[in-house]
Design a protein around this motif. Structure first.
Motif, PDB file in Angstrom:
ATOM      1  N   ILE A   6       0.866  -1.177   0.000  1.00 27.52           N
ATOM      2  CA  ILE A   6       0.000   0.000   0.000  1.00 27.52           C
ATOM      3  C   ILE A   6       0.901   1.225   0.000  1.00 27.52           C
ATOM      4  O   ILE A   6       1.661   1.449   0.940  1.00 27.52           O
ATOM      5  CB  ILE A   6      -0.921   0.033   1.235  1.00 27.52           C
ATOM      6  CG1 ILE A   6      -1.942  -1.089   1.184  1.00 27.52           C
ATOM      7  CG2 ILE A   6      -1.655   1.378   1.309  1.00 27.52           C
ATOM      8  CD1 ILE A   6      -2.910  -1.101   2.342  1.00 27.52           C
ATOM      9  N   SER A  33      -5.539   1.251  -2.823  1.00 26.47           N
ATOM     10  CA  SER A  33      -5.538   2.106  -1.635  1.00 26.47           C
ATOM     11  C   SER A  33      -4.183   2.753  -1.430  1.00 26.47           C
ATOM     12  O   SER A  33      -3.154   2.241  -1.869  1.00 26.47           O
ATOM     13  CB  SER A  33      -5.903   1.275  -0.401  1.00 26.47           C
ATOM     14  OG  SER A  33      -7.189   0.697  -0.549  1.00 26.47           O
ATOM     15  N   HIS A  34      -4.181   3.887  -0.741  1.00 23.07           N
ATOM     16  CA  HIS A  34      -2.932   4.565  -0.413  1.00 23.07           C
ATOM     17  C   HIS A  34      -3.125   5.383   0.859  1.00 23.07           C
ATOM     18  O   HIS A  34      -4.234   5.536   1.359  1.00 23.07           O
ATOM     19  CB  HIS A  34      -2.482   5.484  -1.565  1.00 23.07           C
ATOM     20  CG  HIS A  34      -3.458   6.575  -1.882  1.00 23.07           C
ATOM     21  ND1 HIS A  34      -4.510   6.388  -2.738  1.00 23.07           N
ATOM     22  CD2 HIS A  34      -3.547   7.857  -1.450  1.00 23.07           C
ATOM     23  CE1 HIS A  34      -5.212   7.504  -2.832  1.00 23.07           C
ATOM     24  NE2 HIS A  34      -4.657   8.414  -2.051  1.00 23.07           N
ATOM     25  N   ARG A  35      -2.023   5.879   1.381  1.00 19.91           N
ATOM     26  CA  ARG A  35      -2.029   6.724   2.569  1.00 19.91           C
ATOM     27  C   ARG A  35      -1.260   8.002   2.260  1.00 19.91           C
ATOM     28  O   ARG A  35      -0.620   8.118   1.217  1.00 19.91           O
ATOM     29  CB  ARG A  35      -1.324   6.024   3.749  1.00 19.91           C
ATOM     30  CG  ARG A  35      -1.933   4.700   4.177  1.00 19.91           C
ATOM     31  CD  ARG A  35      -0.948   3.964   5.096  1.00 19.91           C
ATOM     32  NE  ARG A  35      -1.475   2.679   5.541  1.00 19.91           N
ATOM     33  CZ  ARG A  35      -2.118   2.509   6.686  1.00 19.91           C
ATOM     34  NH1 ARG A  35      -2.313   3.523   7.497  1.00 19.91           N
ATOM     35  NH2 ARG A  35      -2.578   1.323   7.025  1.00 19.91           N
ATOM     36  N   HIS A  53     -15.667   7.741  -3.098  1.00 22.32           N
ATOM     37  CA  HIS A  53     -14.327   7.343  -2.695  1.00 22.32           C
ATOM     38  C   HIS A  53     -14.399   6.767  -1.288  1.00 22.32           C
ATOM     39  O   HIS A  53     -15.415   6.900  -0.598  1.00 22.32           O
ATOM     40  CB  HIS A  53     -13.329   8.511  -2.796  1.00 22.32           C
ATOM     41  CG  HIS A  53     -13.579   9.637  -1.843  1.00 22.32           C
ATOM     42  ND1 HIS A  53     -12.627  10.567  -1.497  1.00 22.32           N
ATOM     43  CD2 HIS A  53     -14.687  10.016  -1.155  1.00 22.32           C
ATOM     44  CE1 HIS A  53     -13.134  11.449  -0.662  1.00 22.32           C
ATOM     45  NE2 HIS A  53     -14.373  11.139  -0.439  1.00 22.32           N
ATOM     46  N   SER A  54     -13.342   6.102  -0.884  1.00 16.01           N
ATOM     47  CA  SER A  54     -13.316   5.422   0.409  1.00 16.01           C
ATOM     48  C   SER A  54     -12.267   6.068   1.312  1.00 16.01           C
ATOM     49  O   SER A  54     -11.133   6.303   0.885  1.00 16.01           O
ATOM     50  CB  SER A  54     -12.991   3.941   0.212  1.00 16.01           C
ATOM     51  OG  SER A  54     -12.737   3.313   1.451  1.00 16.01           O
ATOM     52  N   VAL A  75      -6.437   5.722   5.305  1.00 17.77           N
ATOM     53  CA  VAL A  75      -6.379   4.894   4.108  1.00 17.77           C
ATOM     54  C   VAL A  75      -7.410   5.424   3.114  1.00 17.77           C
ATOM     55  O   VAL A  75      -8.591   5.539   3.441  1.00 17.77           O
ATOM     56  CB  VAL A  75      -6.646   3.414   4.438  1.00 17.77           C
ATOM     57  CG1 VAL A  75      -6.590   2.570   3.171  1.00 17.77           C
ATOM     58  CG2 VAL A  75      -5.629   2.912   5.466  1.00 17.77           C
ATOM     59  N   HIS A  76      -6.966   5.702   1.897  1.00 15.53           N
ATOM     60  CA  HIS A  76      -7.824   6.360   0.916  1.00 15.53           C
ATOM     61  C   HIS A  76      -7.846   5.576  -0.394  1.00 15.53           C
ATOM     62  O   HIS A  76      -6.823   5.065  -0.832  1.00 15.53           O
ATOM     63  CB  HIS A  76      -7.311   7.781   0.647  1.00 15.53           C
ATOM     64  CG  HIS A  76      -8.164   8.563  -0.303  1.00 15.53           C
ATOM     65  ND1 HIS A  76      -7.653   9.268  -1.370  1.00 15.53           N
ATOM     66  CD2 HIS A  76      -9.502   8.744  -0.338  1.00 15.53           C
ATOM     67  CE1 HIS A  76      -8.648   9.861  -2.010  1.00 15.53           C
ATOM     68  NE2 HIS A  76      -9.776   9.559  -1.414  1.00 15.53           N
ATOM     69  N   THR A  77      -9.020   5.493  -0.994  1.00 18.94           N
ATOM     70  CA  THR A  77      -9.173   4.869  -2.309  1.00 18.94           C
ATOM     71  C   THR A  77     -10.061   5.763  -3.170  1.00 18.94           C
ATOM     72  O   THR A  77     -11.178   6.101  -2.759  1.00 18.94           O
ATOM     73  CB  THR A  77      -9.808   3.477  -2.204  1.00 18.94           C
ATOM     74  OG1 THR A  77      -9.058   2.670  -1.303  1.00 18.94           O
ATOM     75  CG2 THR A  77      -9.831   2.795  -3.567  1.00 18.94           C
ATOM     76  N   SER A 230      -4.201  -3.113   7.754  1.00 18.58           N
ATOM     77  CA  SER A 230      -3.886  -2.693   6.394  1.00 18.58           C
ATOM     78  C   SER A 230      -2.405  -2.410   6.198  1.00 18.58           C
ATOM     79  O   SER A 230      -1.889  -2.519   5.089  1.00 18.58           O
ATOM     80  CB  SER A 230      -4.697  -1.449   6.019  1.00 18.58           C
ATOM     81  OG  SER A 230      -4.243  -0.311   6.710  1.00 18.58           O
ATOM     82  N   LEU A 270      -9.014  -6.772   1.831  1.00 22.40           N
ATOM     83  CA  LEU A 270      -7.984  -5.809   1.436  1.00 22.40           C
ATOM     84  C   LEU A 270      -7.082  -6.400   0.361  1.00 22.40           C
ATOM     85  O   LEU A 270      -6.708  -5.719  -0.605  1.00 22.40           O
ATOM     86  CB  LEU A 270      -7.147  -5.405   2.647  1.00 22.40           C
ATOM     87  CG  LEU A 270      -7.797  -4.459   3.655  1.00 22.40           C
ATOM     88  CD1 LEU A 270      -6.859  -4.252   4.833  1.00 22.40           C
ATOM     89  CD2 LEU A 270      -8.154  -3.135   3.028  1.00 22.40           C
ATOM     90  N   ASP A 273      -8.759  -6.237  -2.874  1.00 21.74           N
ATOM     91  CA  ASP A 273      -8.786  -4.866  -3.380  1.00 21.74           C
ATOM     92  C   ASP A 273      -7.458  -4.504  -4.054  1.00 21.74           C
ATOM     93  O   ASP A 273      -7.416  -3.735  -4.993  1.00 21.74           O
ATOM     94  CB  ASP A 273      -9.078  -3.902  -2.235  1.00 21.74           C
ATOM     95  CG  ASP A 273      -9.084  -2.452  -2.680  1.00 21.74           C
ATOM     96  OD1 ASP A 273      -9.865  -2.120  -3.573  1.00 21.74           O
ATOM     97  OD2 ASP A 273      -8.302  -1.654  -2.131  1.00 21.74           O
TER      98      ASP A 273
END
Length: 275
Positions: A6, A33-35, A53-54, A75-77, A230, A270, A273
């Motif tokens: 990630i 996903s990313h941070r 978005h998540s 955590v963002h998607t 995650s 996860l 994903d």
């Protein structure tokens, strides 16, 4: 472990903020996903139909003239499609210093999401346009700082105006939960800290945010557990102990009760994903 991939989006420490148009962003930066190691203020000026978005594993619908604030570590998607607008990557120290200039500001009071009222759209778009043009042009730091201060001030005061009747003690409770949720799980502790009865404190938090203190503590624990899973850096047993559970089985039971799935099932989701 597989979740180590990630990506973490980093901001150079020499930048106090960077701004770019959403429609010009590289799609590769938003795959999966990313941070972030910074605050990211997202301003959507246009969106397509049924886009979302998540953030921290919760799905949020997108619409025009909407702003979201992502905090470091969330955590963002986001799948880039028809969205237009601006992304501000803001140095944490700089963002927090800016906000301290606003009377009665505390970090948790900045809105996670803000939909601009019709009468505010023009003003906010104008300020954002000034910031973007200066950032892409002469890049004069004194002007960029002034414009950004104006934007954050405008948004904070706009949000404050909508929450004017909220008891200030609710903000203190939320801040205390964020600080002590691992070691202080009882409502009594927070009631003592704000000099309220348990009943009165729960009445205030339910009115303000729709949840009792116990529910807020559980939500914060679950969020931290999801973030730790995650990251892929710890086993379930290690996560359980670090979050104050005496047995891994207690943690598994808590996680399933709160989320509807076990930690293992969540990790599998996860992994799916990211595949």
């Amino acid at each position: 472990m597989f979740l180590d991939n990630i990506p973490v989006h980093n901001l150079d420490e020499t930048d106090f903020f960077v701004v770019e148009r959403i429609e010009n962003c590289a799609p590769l930066n938003f795959q999966g996903s990313h941070r972030h190691n910074f605050y990211e203020l997202q301003f959507f000026t246009e969106t397509g139909t049924n886009e979302s978005h998540s953030i921290d594993f919760v799905e949020y619908p997108l619409q025009a003239n909407q702003l979201y604030l992502l905090r470091p570590g969330q955590v963002h998607t986001l799948k880039l499609k028809d969205q237009k607008g601006f992304l501000f990557a803001i140095n944490p120290d700089y963002f927090e210093r800016l906000c301290l200039h606003i009377e009665r500001y505390a970090d948790h009071t900045f809105p996670n999401m803000l939909l601009l009222p019709e009468k505010e759209i023009f003003a906010v778009r104008q300020i954002v346009h000034l910031i973007y043009c200066e950032h892409e042009g002469l890049h004069r730091k004194s002007l960029l700082n002034s414009y950004m201060h104006a934007l954050i001030t405008h948004l904070l005061l706009l949000y404050t105006d909508t929450r004017i009747n909220q008891d200030i003690r609710v903000g203190k409770v939320l801040s205390l939960i964020d600080k002590h949720y691992i070691n202080e799980r009882t409502t009594d502790f927070y009631a003592r800290e704000v000099n309220l009865s348990n009943k009165r404190m729960n009445e205030l938090t339910k009115k303000a945010v729709g949840h009792t203190v116990k529910q807020l503590i559980d939500q914060r624990l679950l969020l931290e557990a999801k973030r730790m899973i995650s990251s892929g850096a710890s086993s379930f047993k290690e996560i359980a102990f670090s979050l104050g559970f005496s047995e891994a089985s207690y943690f598994t039971r808590f996680f399933k009760e709160q989320s509807g799935c076990t930690p293992e099932q969540f990790r599998s989701l996860l992994k799916k994903d990211l595949s």
